[in-house]
Design an enzyme around this catalytic site. Structure first.
Site, short mmCIF file in Angstrom:
data_model
loop_
_atom_site.label_atom_id
_atom_site.label_comp_id
_atom_site.label_asym_id
_atom_site.label_seq_id
_atom_site.Cartn_x
_atom_site.Cartn_y
_atom_site.Cartn_z
N ASN A 10 0.87 -1.18 0.00
CA ASN A 10 0.00 0.00 0.00
C ASN A 10 0.91 1.23 0.00
O ASN A 10 1.53 1.54 1.02
CB ASN A 10 -0.88 -0.04 1.26
CG ASN A 10 -1.71 1.21 1.44
OD1 ASN A 10 -1.80 2.05 0.54
ND2 ASN A 10 -2.30 1.37 2.62
N LYS A 12 0.13 4.28 -0.22
CA LYS A 12 -0.51 5.46 0.41
C LYS A 12 -0.26 6.71 -0.44
O LYS A 12 -0.16 6.61 -1.65
CB LYS A 12 0.00 5.63 1.85
CG LYS A 12 -0.11 4.35 2.66
CD LYS A 12 0.05 4.58 4.14
CE LYS A 12 0.04 3.26 4.86
NZ LYS A 12 0.02 3.38 6.29
N HIS A 96 -9.48 0.76 5.04
CA HIS A 96 -8.19 0.97 5.71
C HIS A 96 -8.42 1.87 6.92
O HIS A 96 -9.25 2.78 6.89
CB HIS A 96 -7.20 1.61 4.74
CG HIS A 96 -5.80 1.60 5.28
ND1 HIS A 96 -5.36 2.55 6.18
CD2 HIS A 96 -4.77 0.75 5.08
CE1 HIS A 96 -4.10 2.28 6.51
NE2 HIS A 96 -3.72 1.19 5.85
N GLU A 98 -6.87 4.28 8.02
CA GLU A 98 -6.72 5.73 7.75
C GLU A 98 -7.99 6.28 7.09
O GLU A 98 -8.37 7.43 7.32
CB GLU A 98 -5.47 5.96 6.87
CG GLU A 98 -4.20 5.79 7.68
CD GLU A 98 -3.00 5.28 6.91
OE1 GLU A 98 -2.98 5.41 5.67
OE2 GLU A 98 -2.08 4.75 7.55
N GLU A 168 -5.23 -5.43 10.49
CA GLU A 168 -4.21 -4.41 10.70
C GLU A 168 -4.46 -3.68 12.03
O GLU A 168 -5.24 -2.72 12.07
CB GLU A 168 -4.25 -3.38 9.57
CG GLU A 168 -3.99 -3.95 8.21
CD GLU A 168 -3.40 -2.90 7.27
OE1 GLU A 168 -2.34 -3.16 6.73
OE2 GLU A 168 -4.00 -1.83 7.11
N GLY A 174 2.56 1.87 10.79
CA GLY A 174 3.49 2.99 10.65
C GLY A 174 4.20 3.36 11.95
O GLY A 174 4.84 4.40 12.03
N SER A 214 3.49 -2.53 10.29
CA SER A 214 4.94 -2.54 10.45
C SER A 214 5.58 -3.88 10.07
O SER A 214 6.57 -4.30 10.67
CB SER A 214 5.35 -2.13 11.86
OG SER A 214 4.94 -0.78 12.10
C1 PEP Z 1 -0.77 -0.09 6.14
O1 PEP Z 1 -1.01 1.09 6.18
O2 PEP Z 1 -1.54 -0.85 5.55
C2 PEP Z 1 0.43 -0.57 6.85
C3 PEP Z 1 0.43 -1.79 7.27
O3 PEP Z 1 1.45 0.33 7.03
P1 PEP Z 1 2.89 0.03 7.69
O4 PEP Z 1 3.40 -1.24 7.04
O5 PEP Z 1 3.72 1.21 7.34
O6 PEP Z 1 2.68 -0.15 9.14
#
Ligand code: PEP
Length: 253
Positions: A10, A12, A96, A98, A168, A174, A214
């Protein structure tokens, strides 16, 4: 039944068109031989067409990061499923965290989007996950089960079998904090139990459940070898070709 893994990036709101093209080209060269699992990248809307041209005919599929649930009309700033399909998009990330927390998407909106994606033939990557507060209050299981139930409300077993779930935990996105492989595996199992009660045993054991939060080149092997973890949804590490390619080429144990 062995579930085929999916490793998804992703991107973003990162990379302009030239940068996105360059990253896609480098990635192709680094993951050429991968045949045992699926790979997807989700650039921003403005980069989708260009990246589509670059990855056409390779083992990398294209995903979008969002879409609207209506077919067309007065929805300024939005993009429809047909528009995505017209440029070769196969997957769409929906719900997601976000989108939920910054843009106010509710379970109901996400449910409508999942229905539309299925109707149109896009594969929804349906994201769920709890906040740190919810986890610390011992509510993680309830939160993900509730999100799963509401996101799939009114969707038949045949249609729901086209969905990919991404667990997630919001506190891991992040932040550099990752759920332990054991924790992630256990929540995935809990999600599978919810799916069993919503649909059937066979449905639950066939459902692809990705982990996101992460995931990186150092922890991917441990996570991806867990029984209930069927791949990854990767943010930060998907923007660096060596890191993402290492995740994709994870070592099977
Ligand atoms: C995401 O936003 O889907 C995600 C898992 O981000 P990160 O790997 O940066 O934690």
């Amino acid at each position: 039944m062995a579930r085929r893994k999916l490793i998804a990036g992703n991107w973003k709101m990162n990379k302009n068109v030239d940068e996105a093209k360059a990253l896609a080209k480098e990635l192709i060269n680094n993951v050429k031989g991968v045949e045992t699992h699926d790979i997807m990248i989700a650039p921003t809307f403005v980069c989708l067409s260009e990246v589509a041209n670059i990855i056409k005919g390779t083992n990398i599929s294209l995903g979008a990061q969002n879409m609207h649930f209506e077919d067309s009309g007065a929805y300024t700033g939005e993009v429809s499923a047909d528009m995505l399909l017209s440029i070769g998009v196969e997957y769409v990330i929906l719900g997601h965290s976000e989108r939920r927390t910054i843009f106010g998407e509710t379970d109901e909106i996400i449910n409508k989007k999942i229905k539309k994606a299925i109707e149109k033939g896009l594969i929804p990557v349906f994201c769920i996950g709890e906040t740190l507060e919810e986890r610390e209050a011992g509510k993680a299981d309830d939160v993900v089960n509730n999100q799963t139930t509401k996101g799939l409300a009114g969707i038949s077993e045949a249609d729901a079998s086209k969905v990919v779930i991404a667990y997630e935990p919001i506190w891991a996105i992040g932040t550099g904090k990752t759920a332990t492989p054991e924790d992630a595996d256990s929540i995935h199992n809990i999600i599978r139990n919810t799916l069993k009660s919503l649909y059937s045993d066979a449905f639950a054991s066939n459902m692809k459940i990705l982990y996101g939060g992460s995931m990186n080149e150092n922890n991917a092997d441990e996570l991806l070898n867990k029984e209930n973890i069927d791949g990854g949804l990767i943010g930060g590490a998907a923007l660096v070709v060596d890191k993402f390619a290492r995740i994709i080429n994870y070592v099977k144990k």
